[in-house]
Design a protein around this motif. Structure first.
Motif, short mmCIF file in Angstrom:
data_model
loop_
_atom_site.label_atom_id
_atom_site.label_comp_id
_atom_site.label_asym_id
_atom_site.label_seq_id
_atom_site.Cartn_x
_atom_site.Cartn_y
_atom_site.Cartn_z
N ILE A 16 -4.78 -2.38 3.19
CA ILE A 16 -4.01 -2.50 1.84
C ILE A 16 -3.79 -1.26 1.14
O ILE A 16 -2.80 -0.83 0.50
CB ILE A 16 -4.83 -3.39 1.01
N ALA A 17 -4.63 -0.08 1.65
CA ALA A 17 -4.68 1.33 1.10
C ALA A 17 -3.40 1.81 1.44
O ALA A 17 -2.51 2.59 0.79
CB ALA A 17 -5.72 2.19 1.35
N THR A 18 -2.99 1.65 2.88
CA THR A 18 -1.77 2.31 3.56
C THR A 18 -0.50 1.58 3.00
O THR A 18 0.47 2.32 2.54
CB THR A 18 -1.65 1.92 5.28
N VAL A 19 -0.56 0.25 2.74
CA VAL A 19 0.71 -0.35 2.16
C VAL A 19 0.82 0.32 0.80
O VAL A 19 1.98 0.44 0.23
CB VAL A 19 0.54 -1.95 2.11
N ARG A 20 -0.05 0.43 -0.17
CA ARG A 20 -0.18 0.92 -1.44
C ARG A 20 0.34 2.35 -1.47
O ARG A 20 1.13 2.77 -2.31
CB ARG A 20 -1.28 0.71 -2.22
N THR A 21 0.02 3.14 -0.48
CA THR A 21 0.56 4.67 -0.17
C THR A 21 2.07 4.30 0.06
O THR A 21 2.74 5.21 -0.45
CB THR A 21 -0.18 5.14 0.69
N GLN A 22 2.44 3.37 0.86
CA GLN A 22 3.82 3.29 1.42
C GLN A 22 4.64 2.83 0.02
O GLN A 22 5.71 3.20 -0.12
CB GLN A 22 4.14 2.50 2.45
#
Length: 372
Positions: free
Chosen positions: A342-348
């Motif tokens: 979820i951290a990666t998606v939020r960064t994107q």
């Protein structure tokens, strides 16, 4: 009165013209004497709507034409940043009785209209993904001489709130399907919908053109045999059998997430009970049954998203995230589908906002929806 107020919500939304009746039923539980439901104009509803329950038509007209702009409770809510989805307030959360009774709004309008005490909520703030539901608020009132709304009343409304939101969203979708000929193409914002009426054993009673296309195999979303719907996609949460059992037992809407076989794409669906021998948005049925609504991706969005990606130089991963968000998925659901943290998606998502010059995710989605 039914023992379950949540059941009252879902029974009312499937039948045309029952919203005011629902406002009255819930008002009796809240010991309120009147109510207003306001829906602003939107791309799918060019006229704002104001429904009054136990209100003189002249009062409704006066409020719509003038006094809504003088509403001191609404002005205080805006000043305090409370005009947001899911907020529940009573009048004294916004301003004191003394300030209320010093206002023109009270002395020239609300006192005579029986609006001395207020319990209200913002059901939708106009920021829904896809932009298909406009700003909507609902308020109940008590006249002078009755005790003010309490913390217990606020808590009851907070308990009902997600079901009111889900119910009104379902009704909005059903009305949109009724008004637009989806068989001829999608005309509007928000996802196109496949609708299937089922009996409690899964036998298909009727469906719209988009559902017929799914049954014919246009997508790997429906598994059927001998006129019965057996399952949704490769997998759904909950399963169709679990959703049917839960919906039948509670008469509450059941939300589902469906993974398409092959592509792994995720779709949202809702199962809702339909009453027997009563007019619904889909006809009159002689025995109890249920309605399955599946939100489909907009056909016109694929090319738009590709062009949008090229214009703003999005990465393939950012385009996948944007596609999921446009189709109504949350960041958590995108992460699950794409096997990312979820951290990666939020960064994107943050990168998407920066590249497109959007302040908020809702602004980005509204822009893309308009382009589609």
């Amino acid at each position: 009165m039914a023992s379950d107020p949540i059941q009252e919500v879902y029974e009312s939304i499937t039948q045309p013209g029952r919203i005011v009746e629902l406002m009255e039923k819930l008002g009796r539980r809240l010991d309120a004497e009147s109510a207003f439901l306001f829906t602003s104009h939107s791309e799918t509803a060019p006229e704002a709507i104001l429904l009054g329950q136990n209100m003189d038509p002249a009062v409704v007209k006066d409020f719509a034409s003038y006094w809504a702009q003088e509403d001191v409770w609404a002005a205080a809510a805006r000043a305090q940043g409370l005009m947001q989805r899911g907020v529940v307030v009573v009048d004294e959360d916004l301003l004191s009785k003394q300030r209320l009774r010093q206002s023109r709004f009270y002395n020239e309008f609300s006192k005579n209209a029986g609006m001395d005490s207020m319990l209200g909520t913002i059901l939708f703030d106009g920021q829904e993904p896809g932009g298909d539901i406009p700003f909507t608020n609902l308020c109940w009132y008590r006249p002078a001489g009755k005790h003010p709304f309490s913390k217990g009343d606020k808590q009851l409304l907070k308990t009902l709130l997600p079901h009111l939101q889900q119910g009104l969203k379902l009704q909005w979708q059903m009305q949109r399907m009724r008004l637009n000929d989806l068989a001829a193409g999608y005309a509007g914002v928000g996802p196109p919908l496949a609708s299937i009426v089922l009996d409690w054993g899964g036998r298909i009673a009727s469906c719209n053109a988009r559902a017929e296309a799914l049954l014919a195999g246009s997508r790997a979303l429906l598994r059927c045999k001998d006129g019965h719907l057996l399952a949704l996609g490769q997998q759904s949460s909950p399963s169709l059998a679990e959703a049917l059992a839960r919906c039948r037992a509670t008469r509450h809407a059941v939300r589902m997430l469906v993974r398409e076989e092959g592509s792994g794409e995720l779709f949202r669906a809702t199962l809702n009970a339909l009453p027997a021998d009563a007019e619904t948005h889909f006809g009159i049925f002689g025995r109890p049954c249920c309605l399955l609504l599946i939100e489909l991706p907009r056909d016109d969005m694929r090319e738009t998203l590709q062009l949008y990606s090229q214009l703003y130089n999005l990465t393939a991963a950012e385009l996948e995230v944007l596609t999921g968000l446009v189709n109504g998925l949350s960041a958590e659901q995108v992460a699950q589908l794409k096997d990312r943290s979820i951290a990666t998606v939020r960064t994107q998502v943050r990168s998407l906002l920066a590249k497109t010059g959007s302040e908020r995710q809702a602004d980005l989605l509204r822009t893309v929806a308009r382009l589609g």
